[in-house]
Enzyme design. Structure first.
Site, mmCIF file in Angstrom:
data_model
loop_
_atom_site.group_PDB
_atom_site.id
_atom_site.type_symbol
_atom_site.label_atom_id
_atom_site.label_comp_id
_atom_site.label_asym_id
_atom_site.label_seq_id
_atom_site.Cartn_x
_atom_site.Cartn_y
_atom_site.Cartn_z
ATOM 1 N N TYR A 40 -8.490 -4.482 0.471
ATOM 2 C CA TYR A 40 -7.059 -4.132 0.377
ATOM 3 C C TYR A 40 -6.847 -3.085 -0.720
ATOM 4 O O TYR A 40 -6.155 -2.078 -0.500
ATOM 5 C CB TYR A 40 -6.254 -5.403 0.094
ATOM 6 C CG TYR A 40 -4.768 -5.183 -0.069
ATOM 7 C CD1 TYR A 40 -3.939 -5.008 1.035
ATOM 8 C CD2 TYR A 40 -4.177 -5.147 -1.335
ATOM 9 C CE1 TYR A 40 -2.574 -4.801 0.888
ATOM 10 C CE2 TYR A 40 -2.815 -4.947 -1.495
ATOM 11 C CZ TYR A 40 -2.019 -4.779 -0.379
ATOM 12 O OH TYR A 40 -0.662 -4.571 -0.534
ATOM 13 N N SER A 74 0.762 0.172 -4.165
ATOM 14 C CA SER A 74 0.758 -1.184 -4.763
ATOM 15 C C SER A 74 0.164 -1.114 -6.159
ATOM 16 O O SER A 74 -0.508 -0.129 -6.503
ATOM 17 C CB SER A 74 -0.112 -2.101 -3.886
ATOM 18 O OG SER A 74 -0.407 -3.311 -4.541
ATOM 19 N N PRO A 106 4.675 -1.642 -5.632
ATOM 20 C CA PRO A 106 5.218 -2.928 -6.069
ATOM 21 C C PRO A 106 4.136 -3.797 -6.706
ATOM 22 O O PRO A 106 2.934 -3.520 -6.596
ATOM 23 C CB PRO A 106 5.714 -3.568 -4.766
ATOM 24 C CG PRO A 106 5.728 -2.483 -3.751
ATOM 25 C CD PRO A 106 4.677 -1.504 -4.177
ATOM 26 N N VAL A 150 4.271 -8.130 -7.427
ATOM 27 C CA VAL A 150 4.161 -9.392 -6.689
ATOM 28 C C VAL A 150 5.523 -9.698 -6.074
ATOM 29 O O VAL A 150 6.448 -10.146 -6.761
ATOM 30 C CB VAL A 150 3.726 -10.539 -7.630
ATOM 31 C CG1 VAL A 150 3.587 -11.835 -6.847
ATOM 32 C CG2 VAL A 150 2.421 -10.196 -8.331
ATOM 33 N N LYS A 203 -5.167 0.954 -0.869
ATOM 34 C CA LYS A 203 -4.022 1.413 -1.661
ATOM 35 C C LYS A 203 -4.438 2.553 -2.604
ATOM 36 O O LYS A 203 -3.634 3.453 -2.882
ATOM 37 C CB LYS A 203 -3.390 0.242 -2.413
ATOM 38 C CG LYS A 203 -2.787 -0.823 -1.488
ATOM 39 C CD LYS A 203 -1.711 -0.242 -0.564
ATOM 40 C CE LYS A 203 -1.041 -1.297 0.306
ATOM 41 N NZ LYS A 203 0.019 -0.752 1.168
HETATM 42 N N1 LIG Z 1 4.320 -8.306 -0.928
HETATM 43 C C1 LIG Z 1 3.812 -7.728 -2.013
HETATM 44 O O1 LIG Z 1 3.689 -8.360 -3.082
HETATM 45 C C2 LIG Z 1 3.380 -6.305 -1.992
HETATM 46 C C3 LIG Z 1 3.408 -5.528 -0.841
HETATM 47 N N2 LIG Z 1 2.999 -4.224 -0.886
HETATM 48 C C4 LIG Z 1 3.010 -3.389 0.311
HETATM 49 O O2 LIG Z 1 4.344 -3.293 0.810
HETATM 50 C C5 LIG Z 1 4.331 -3.162 2.230
HETATM 51 C C6 LIG Z 1 5.208 -4.244 2.858
HETATM 52 O O3 LIG Z 1 4.736 -5.514 2.433
HETATM 53 P P1 LIG Z 1 5.473 -6.891 2.818
HETATM 54 O O4 LIG Z 1 6.878 -6.654 3.183
HETATM 55 O O5 LIG Z 1 5.142 -7.832 1.732
HETATM 56 O O6 LIG Z 1 4.633 -7.304 4.134
HETATM 57 P P2 LIG Z 1 5.011 -8.293 5.337
HETATM 58 O O7 LIG Z 1 3.714 -8.775 5.879
HETATM 59 O O8 LIG Z 1 5.997 -9.310 4.889
HETATM 60 O O9 LIG Z 1 5.715 -7.329 6.402
HETATM 61 C C7 LIG Z 1 4.975 -6.296 7.002
HETATM 62 C C8 LIG Z 1 5.630 -5.853 8.288
HETATM 63 O O10 LIG Z 1 4.799 -4.816 8.825
HETATM 64 C C9 LIG Z 1 4.614 -5.048 10.223
HETATM 65 N N3 LIG Z 1 3.336 -4.462 10.650
HETATM 66 C C10 LIG Z 1 2.080 -4.920 10.408
HETATM 67 N N4 LIG Z 1 1.167 -4.157 11.012
HETATM 68 C C11 LIG Z 1 1.845 -3.171 11.643
HETATM 69 C C12 LIG Z 1 1.448 -2.079 12.457
HETATM 70 N N5 LIG Z 1 0.158 -1.856 12.763
HETATM 71 N N6 LIG Z 1 2.400 -1.259 12.943
HETATM 72 C C13 LIG Z 1 3.713 -1.484 12.666
HETATM 73 N N7 LIG Z 1 4.144 -2.517 11.927
HETATM 74 C C14 LIG Z 1 3.230 -3.358 11.418
HETATM 75 C C15 LIG Z 1 4.627 -6.567 10.357
HETATM 76 O O11 LIG Z 1 4.921 -6.970 11.697
HETATM 77 C C16 LIG Z 1 5.713 -6.955 9.342
HETATM 78 O O12 LIG Z 1 6.997 -6.979 9.926
HETATM 79 C C17 LIG Z 1 2.854 -3.246 2.638
HETATM 80 O O13 LIG Z 1 2.328 -1.944 2.789
HETATM 81 C C18 LIG Z 1 2.194 -3.941 1.453
HETATM 82 O O14 LIG Z 1 0.825 -3.633 1.354
HETATM 83 C C19 LIG Z 1 2.579 -3.633 -2.050
HETATM 84 C C20 LIG Z 1 2.546 -4.358 -3.201
HETATM 85 C C21 LIG Z 1 2.943 -5.739 -3.278
HETATM 86 C C1 LIG Z 2 -0.031 -7.634 -2.024
HETATM 87 C C2 LIG Z 2 -0.436 -6.768 -3.117
HETATM 88 O O1 LIG Z 2 -0.189 -5.593 -3.074
HETATM 89 C C3 LIG Z 2 -1.141 -7.293 -4.215
HETATM 90 C C4 LIG Z 2 -1.677 -8.637 -4.177
HETATM 91 O O2 LIG Z 2 -1.313 -6.603 -5.179
#
Ligand SMILES: NC(=O)C1=CN([C@@H]2O[C@H](COP(=O)(O)OP(=O)(O)OC[C@H]3O[C@@H](n4cnc5c(N)ncnc54)[C@H](O)[C@@H]3O)[C@@H](O)[C@H]2O)C=CC1
Ligand SMILES: CC(=O)C(C)=O
Length: 257
Positions: free
Chosen positions: A153, A140, A183, A185, A157
């Site tokens: 958090y 991230s 990524p 936001v 990362k």
């Molecule tokens: N949304 C954002 O702006 C950003 C997201 N990220 C990273 O990208 C990745 C995906 O993020 P999003 O799609 O936004 O998250 P999200 O919360 O929309 O989806 C995450 C998915 O992971 C699953 N999950 C959670 N804990 C789990 C576990 N213990 N075992 C298996 N599955 C599990 C959830 O059920 C969900 O389907 C994450 O690692 C997040 O930290 C990084 C930078 C920015």
């Molecule tokens: C969700 C995330 O990776 C942020 C806020 O930087």
């Protein structure tokens, strides 16, 4: 190409958001795809939305044996295993002085241990199959800069970047590359949760924190999961064969390193 001949990718946290977009993109790239999520129905529904040459698997990435089982299941289903995308992650918003041991452990269990188990289990399988492989993990902007209220958090990362570099150096001799995507936001459910928690803690209006972050993006818009999936497609494919140990920012011009 039959399902048995396709390259095989496993994506964790693939039930929704960025993980689902990655799984769909890798399927379009010609991979057979295993979609892993902690929630069984979500994993199965996501797989059904992708269609043939995909499977939904319930597993919790904090548990090493469940990650191993998921990889075994994918290999058995498709006859191979070539790429793991350690995408599953959770957010945590708390002022630095109020972070509890329980919260710190919870976010590190998913975002750090989950990635480590993925690196270990995938490498063991790649080595046993006698060929290299690709490991791609979710980092991230929060792995390049510490943001207020996101200390726990961000620490996870930064740890993903460290694991990526160390694993890349150790596993190169086995033909395994290890990289991460960072990524900025992305308007997923995770950001809805972050925005709501900021509102609770600071009195900000709904959507205000999200908009504030987006205001700092040079390209002037938030990111889509598909923006991220295009980078992961590159990192999972042959064009990135000479790249390892990198955590690549894809954030529309928000953090400069
Ligand atoms: N949304 C954002 O702006 C950003 C997201 N990220 C990273 O990208 C990745 C995906 O993020 P999003 O799609 O936004 O998250 P999200 O919360 O929309 O989806 C995450 C998915 O992971 C699953 N999950 C959670 N804990 C789990 C576990 N213990 N075992 C298996 N599955 C599990 C959830 O059920 C969900 O389907 C994450 O690692 C997040 O930290 C990084 C930078 C920015
Ligand atoms: C969700 C995330 O990776 C942020 C806020 O930087």
């Amino acid at each position: 190409m039959s399902d048995q001949q396709k390259r095989v990718a496993l994506v964790t946290g693939a039930g929704r958001g960025i993980g689902f977009a990655i799984a769909r993109r890798l399927s379009e790239d010609g991979f057979a795809v295993a979609l892993v999520d902690i929630d069984e129905k979500t994993a199965r529904d996501a797989s059904a939305a992708i269609g043939s040459a995909s499977i939904g698997i319930q597993a919790d990435v904090t548990k090493r044996d469940e990650v191993v089982r998921a990889i075994d299941t994918a290999e058995k289903e498709f006859g191979g295993f070539d790429v793991i995308v350690n995408n599953a992650g959770i957010a945590q918003v708390q002022p630095i002085l109020d972070i509890t041991e329980e919260e710190m452990d919870r976010v590190h269990a998913v975002n750090v241990k989950g990635v480590l188990w993925g690196i270990q289990a995938a490498s063991e399988k790649f080595k046993a199959r006698g060929h290299g492989g690709k490991i791609v993990s979710a980092c991230s902007i929060a792995g390049h800069e510490g943001f207020a209220m996101l200390g726990a958090y961000c620490s996870t990362k930064f740890a993903v970047r460290a694991l990526t570099q160390s694993a890349a150096r150790e596993l190169a001799k086995d033909g395994i590359t290890v990289n991460a995507y960072c990524p900025g936001v992305v308007g997923t459910d995770m950001w809805k949760e972050i925005d709501a928690r900021f509102a609770e803690l600071t009195g900000a209006k709904s959507g205000e924190t999200f908009d504030k972050f987006v205001d700092t993006i040079a390209l002037g818009r938030s990111q889509t999961p598909e923006d991220v999936a295009r980078l992961v497609s590159y990192l999972a494919g042959p064009d990135s064969d000479y790249m390892t140990g990198q955590s690549i920012l894809i954030d529309g011009g928000m953090v400069y390193r």
